[in-house]
Structures are given as structure tokens and as C-alpha cells.
Design a protein around this motif. Structure first.
Motif, mmCIF file in Angstrom:
data_model
loop_
_atom_site.group_PDB
_atom_site.id
_atom_site.type_symbol
_atom_site.label_atom_id
_atom_site.label_comp_id
_atom_site.label_asym_id
_atom_site.label_seq_id
_atom_site.Cartn_x
_atom_site.Cartn_y
_atom_site.Cartn_z
ATOM 1 N N SER A 207 -8.107 6.944 3.578
ATOM 2 C CA SER A 207 -7.733 5.563 3.551
ATOM 3 C C SER A 207 -6.200 5.277 3.648
ATOM 4 C CB SER A 207 -8.055 4.418 2.193
ATOM 5 O OG SER A 207 -9.346 4.427 2.117
ATOM 6 N N HIS B 134 -1.859 -7.254 1.181
ATOM 7 C CA HIS B 134 -2.411 -5.989 1.448
ATOM 8 C C HIS B 134 -3.530 -5.802 2.437
ATOM 9 C CE1 HIS B 134 -0.833 -5.708 -2.695
ATOM 10 N NE2 HIS B 134 -0.735 -4.419 -2.435
ATOM 11 N N ASN C 79 -5.537 -2.521 3.882
ATOM 12 C CA ASN C 79 -5.799 -1.145 3.841
ATOM 13 C C ASN C 79 -6.753 -0.885 5.085
ATOM 14 O OD1 ASN C 79 -4.324 -1.096 1.580
ATOM 15 N ND2 ASN C 79 -5.955 -1.289 0.208
ATOM 16 N N LYS D 219 -3.096 2.981 3.027
ATOM 17 C CA LYS D 219 -2.630 1.508 2.442
ATOM 18 C C LYS D 219 -1.418 0.942 2.767
ATOM 19 C CE LYS D 219 -4.669 2.706 -2.110
ATOM 20 N NZ LYS D 219 -4.450 2.965 -3.660
#
Lengths: 115, 114
Positions: free
Chosen positions: A20, A73, A75, A22
């Protein structure tokens, strides 16, 4: 203060792994994006997303999935990484309003290397 | 979005004006001309945009021809830090959520020479 930040800056991993990246923006923007820049330096949109709608680029494999826990956010999760996924990934944000400038602010990028 | 055509590369002497051309002959009436640049290993950076009139800000000037089929980005006094790839992008005005996504071409690699 950094407007759009990404972590990690560098990511080296093996084929088949899941990873992942971010992204966070502190600009209060409504819309966030992920772009991919390949080895030939072509910069292509992958996704755009605001708290109402996810717009997926049809050429993006479904191994890529954006996840947005909140408006600040976005991600990027990648399953079963392949050699061809090696690239620099940029996150960006903009204020998505009618009549607005739409100027996008980009993060510093995450260089992903798949071995 | 309409396609754009830019020269692959250009050189400019430090302190001189850098004039970067862009052709967008199929631009529609509701499409803006945007310029971004990407300094090596960094994310793209917004420079300027315009619809019909010439525009100027602290970074650059944008000259759009009357028929809107081409434009020129002008960096009035180029410095070494202006060495970057410059992208000319045409984009429709707002048309719904996520409409601000950008379609980048190959851009022009500007090298500012001491």
C-alpha cells in the motif's frame, strides 16, 4: 507544511506481494487522484475520487484499489504485484467545484520497484 | 480532452526568455489551456491557465492566439531551476465529480543553459 504527502518515498518489493501507498492532503480539497509515471516518463491518470464518487480508469487492473478512509486521505493498495507495476506513483488533490480553478497539487511521488 | 502537440525539447540561455509553444488545433470552446511542469524526480507543478485572454502570474505569461489553436508559455527570465519538462494540457471546464483529472502528453524538456 507539506500540502500533499506520500509514504513511503521508495518501495522495493518482490513479485506477488501486496503493498500500500499512503497519501494525505491538508488543503481541505474535495477530490484526490492517483497518477502513474512509467519508465518512459508518461504520466497517466489512474483514479479520481471524492467523497461522493470513485472514477476508475478502465485501463487500470483490478489489482489496484484506492481506499479513502476520509476526505484527506486516499491510499493505493496493490495486490499481487507484477514487474510492470514498477513506476513512480503520484497522488494529487484539487478543489472539485463548478467554476473552480481545478488546479491540482501533487505529492512528491513514490518510486515502486518490483523485483 | 483535446490533444496537444509540443516540441520534444528546447534549450534556453540563462537569463533569457523561454518561449514554449503548444498546438491544440482541435480545442473546443469550453476547454481551458493549462500548463504544468515537472522538475526532475518531483511531482508536477501548476504554472498557469487561460481560456481566451492572455494571462500573467508570478511564474509565467500565457499567450493564446485569437483562434485558440495554439498558445505560448513564456518564462521571462529563465533560471537553471526552470530546467524541467513542461506540459501543455487542454481540459474541459467543470463537468462533474472527478472532472479535473489531467491528461498529460509528452511535454517539452526545457534545458536552461548557463
Amino acid at each position: 507544511d507539506t500540502a500533499v504527502s506520500q509514504t513511503p518515498k521508495y518501495l522495493v518489493t518482490q513479485m506477488g506481494n501486496d503493498k500500500s501507498i499512503k497519501c494525505e492532503q491538508n488543503l481541505g480539497h474535495d477530490t484526490m487522484y492517483w497518477y502513474k509515471q512509467d519508465s518512459k516518463k508518461f504520466l497517466k491518470i489512474m483514479f479520481s475520487y471524492n467523497n461522493k464518487e470513485l472514477i476508475i480508469n478502465e485501463t487500470v487492473p483490478n489489482r489496484f484499489s484506492p481506499k479513502s478512509p476520509d476526505k484527506a486521505h486516499l491510499n493505493l493498495h496493490i495486490n499481487s504485484l507484477e514487474l510492470g507495476d514498477s513506476a513512480v506513483y503520484f497522488c494529487a488533490s484539487s478543489q472539485d467545484l463548478a467554476g473552480g480553478l481545478g488546479e491540482q497539487f501533487f505529492g512528491p511521488g513514490t518510486r515502486l520497484t518490483v523485483l | 480532452d483535446a490533444k496537444t502537440t509540443q516540441p520534444t525539447s528546447m534549450d534556453c540561455a540563462e537569463g533569457r526568455a523561454a518561449n514554449l509553444p503548444c498546438n491544440h488545433s482541435t480545442i473546443s470552446g469550453n476547454e481551458y489551456v493549462y500548463w504544468y511542469r515537472q522538475i526532475h524526480s518531483q511531482g508536477p507543478q501548476y504554472i498557469i491557465h487561460g481560456l481566451k485572454n492572455n494571462e500573467t502570474n508570478e511564474m509565467a505569461s500565457l499567450i493564446i492566439t485569437e483562434d485558440r489553436k495554439s498558445s505560448t508559455l513564456i518564462l521571462p527570465h529563465a533560471t537553471l531551476r526552470d530546467t524541467a519538462v513542461y506540459y501543455c494540457i487542454v481540459r474541459v471546464a467543470y463537468s462533474g465529480a472527478g472532472s479535473y483529472q489531467l491528461t498529460f502528453g509528452k511535454g517539452t524538456k526545457l534545458s536552461v543553459i548557463p
